[in-house]
Scaffold this active site. Structure first.
Site, short mmCIF file in Angstrom:
data_model
loop_
_atom_site.label_atom_id
_atom_site.label_comp_id
_atom_site.label_asym_id
_atom_site.label_seq_id
_atom_site.Cartn_x
_atom_site.Cartn_y
_atom_site.Cartn_z
N ARG A 168 -1.91 -1.41 0.34
CA ARG A 168 -3.13 -1.17 -0.39
C ARG A 168 -3.36 0.27 0.39
NH1 ARG A 168 -9.50 -2.39 -0.18
NH2 ARG A 168 -10.38 -1.07 -2.06
N HIS A 169 -3.76 1.14 -0.62
CA HIS A 169 -4.22 2.88 0.15
C HIS A 169 -5.25 2.70 1.14
CE1 HIS A 169 -7.98 2.24 -1.99
NE2 HIS A 169 -7.30 2.01 -2.96
N GLY A 170 -5.36 3.56 2.01
CA GLY A 170 -6.43 3.62 2.91
C GLY A 170 -7.72 3.83 2.48
N GLY A 225 0.04 0.50 -3.25
CA GLY A 225 -0.88 0.12 -4.63
C GLY A 225 -2.30 0.20 -4.26
N ALA A 276 -6.18 -0.39 3.47
CA ALA A 276 -5.05 -0.12 4.24
C ALA A 276 -4.33 -1.57 4.23
CB ALA A 276 -5.15 0.39 5.40
#
Ligand SMILES: *[C@@H]1O[C@H](CO)[C@@H](O)[C@H](O)[C@H]1NC(C)=O
Ligand SMILES: *[C@@H]1O[C@H](CO)[C@@H](O)[C@H](O)[C@H]1NC(C)=O
Ligand SMILES: *[C@@H]1O[C@H](CO)[C@@H](O)[C@H](O)[C@H]1NC(C)=O
Ligand SMILES: *[C@@H]1O[C@H](CO)[C@@H](O)[C@H](O)[C@H]1NC(C)=O
Length: 452
Positions: free
Chosen positions: A70-72, A333, A376
């Site tokens: 997952r994005h930060g 994602g 994250a």
């Protein structure tokens, strides 16, 4: 006597620490990654306590690592910023002399601009760089110089930026297969939910599908929170609603995640309030991305299948003594990418569904999104080739790590499995995954309707 005196001195300190750390554990999908790995607060490159961390199998060499990230840490979305500006404006316009909480919030500097709209925050870049460095330290053989890294991302800016930060974290010492690897945009795998018509119609664009969430917003637990917040702000309770209270709670979480500060917004909430607001967040994820509706998880089978295709390929290449063409696959994602996949695999499933009326019974639920998909968040599949003479086990083994901790497999409760057993356990899902059919809306049979 000495130990007792020391304990008496420590107590106030411990209480102070507990109070400031208090709400951070209840922010659901807006949780900091440090909430699931507290040792990172002190040292963001630490691999953590050995016992809790990933013990890698002896006599095995990793062949392939697949990381779904997952994005930060990100900024609020434009919609959230707009609602915050509205609430803040309302507090500023009211004389707040008799109301210290409202005065503190009126004096708070509104610094979010709509143009930040969900973008990656500086903290989010650090989340990714540090994660890359820890993964490389955990799997030095795979991240060794000249290994090929296949890096893909959702088309969202925050994900592309996260991918770039991850690559930067690996550093210049790593020559990633000649050319600087491009980030491939792959929404088919990272945003499968956008392409699944059945999910969109049944869940995403269907207000009735969220009836448990809406009922909880109107229920007795939320009513209590509303009354408390209204009283703290000296507002008539009719002027508040669950959405506004959520915006205030969200702002507390954003200020902590983005700026590392405990903002005055947090002082509106007790720990008990935070638990209720966490449940509201989890309820929404449960019905929109988790076990609430089958299509939520089914729509991720295209990603699940792709994971096994790559694992199969690596096993085949290993068997025929070829170099592994994709030793490292990193894909960035969303929480909405990971949560359905984990549900498809059967993880974090409670005996009872999360509902508006069972908040108390769900106090010890498994489905806590803050523990599963904080910023994250990462789900890592590792394929190993093992020396059969030394291990007397199958040649190909797998491990799964969620947020850098080994996950026990469903079929065995063990943290390592033969690849054959792993694949066999999920064979029905793998064989019955035809994304087009899974996501197709039932066709209305015009002829049949005409005849009625
Ligand atoms: C919306 O959700 C409800 C509850 O799950 C369901 O009964 C209904 O069929 C859904 N509507 C559409 C258009 O899919
Ligand atoms: C965040 O704040 C805490 C407490 O003020 C401090 O100890 C910590 O070092 C800060 N972390 C970062 C990354 O700045
Ligand atoms: C795994 O452990 C849980 C809880 O201890 C138990 O209920 C379950 O049956 C076990 N599953 C397997 C496959 O051993
Ligand atoms: C539509 O309904 C008619 C009458 O019931 C039936 O004969 C036909 O096979 C149906 N068509 C499809 C595509 O299901």
């Amino acid at each position: 006597m000495a130990p007792r005196r020391a304990a008496a001195c420590l107590l106030p300190l411990l209480l102070a620490a507990a109070a400031s750390a208090g709400l951070g554990g209840y922010f659901g999908t807006k949780s900091r990654y440090e909430e699931v790995n507290p040792h990172l607060v002190e040292d963001p490159l630490s691999l953590g306590p050995v016992a809790a961390g990933a013990r890698l199998p002896a006599a095995c060499a990793p062949l392939q690592l697949r990381a779904l990230l997952r994005h930060g840490t990100r900024y609020p979305t434009a919609g959230q910023i707009r609602r915050l500006a509205e609430l803040h404006g309302r507090l500023r316009r009211r004389p707040a002399a008799a109301c210290p909480a409202a005065a503190a919030l009126a004096a708070w500097q509104m610094w979010y601009e709509e143009s930040l709209d969900g973008r990656l925050a500086p903290q989010g870049r650090r989340d990714m760089e540090h994660l890359a460095r820890r993964l490389a330290a955990r799997f030095p053989a795979l991240f060794a110089a000249r290994r090929r890294l296949a890096l893909a991302s959702s088309s969202k800016h925050r994900c592309l930026q996260s991918g770039a930060a991850f690559r930067r974290g690996l550093g210049p010492s790593l020559s990633l297969g000649g050319d600087e690897a491009e980030i491939e945009v792959n929404d088919a795998l990272m945003r499968f939910f956008d392409r699944c018509d059945k999910f969109i119609a049944l869940v995403e664009e269907n207000e009735t599908a969220m009836h448990q969430v809406n009922a909880f917003k109107e229920g007795p637990e939320m009513r209590k929170v509303l009354e408390k917040v209204a009283s703290a702000l000296c507002l008539p309770v009719e002027e508040l609603n669950a959405d506004l209270v959520q915006v205030a709670f969200l702002t507390c979480s954003y200020e902590l995640a983005i700026k590392n500060v405990t903002s005055p917004w947090c002082s509106l909430f007790s720990e008990e309030d935070a638990k209720i607001l966490e449940y509201l967040n989890d309820l929404k994820q449960y019905w929109k991305r988790g076990y609430g509706y089958d299509i939520n998880s089914r729509s991720s089978c295209i990603l699940f299948q792709d994971i096994f295709q790559q694992l199969d390929k690596a096993v085949e290449e290993s068997k025929s003594s070829k170099p592994i063409s994709s030793p490292l696959i990193v894909q960035v994602g969303h929480a909405e990418t990971l949560q359905p996949l984990l549900a498809l695999m059967g993880f974090f499933k409670d005996d009872e569904p999360l509902r508006a009326n069972n908040y108390i019974r769900q106090a010890h639920r498994k489905f806590r999104t803050g523990r599963i998909v904080p910023y994250a968040a990462n789900l890592v599949f590792v394929l190993y080739h093992c020396d059969q003479v030394k291990t007397s086990k199958e040649e190909y083994q797998v491990q799964m790590l969620l947020n850098e901790k080994l996950m026990p497999f469903h079929h065995s409760n063990e943290t390592i499995s033969t690849y054959a057993d792993f694949k066999d356990y999920y064979k029905d899902i793998l064989q019955n995954c035809h994304f087009k059919e899974v996501c197709e809306l039932p066709k209305v049979n015009i002829t049949a309707i005409d005849e009625l």
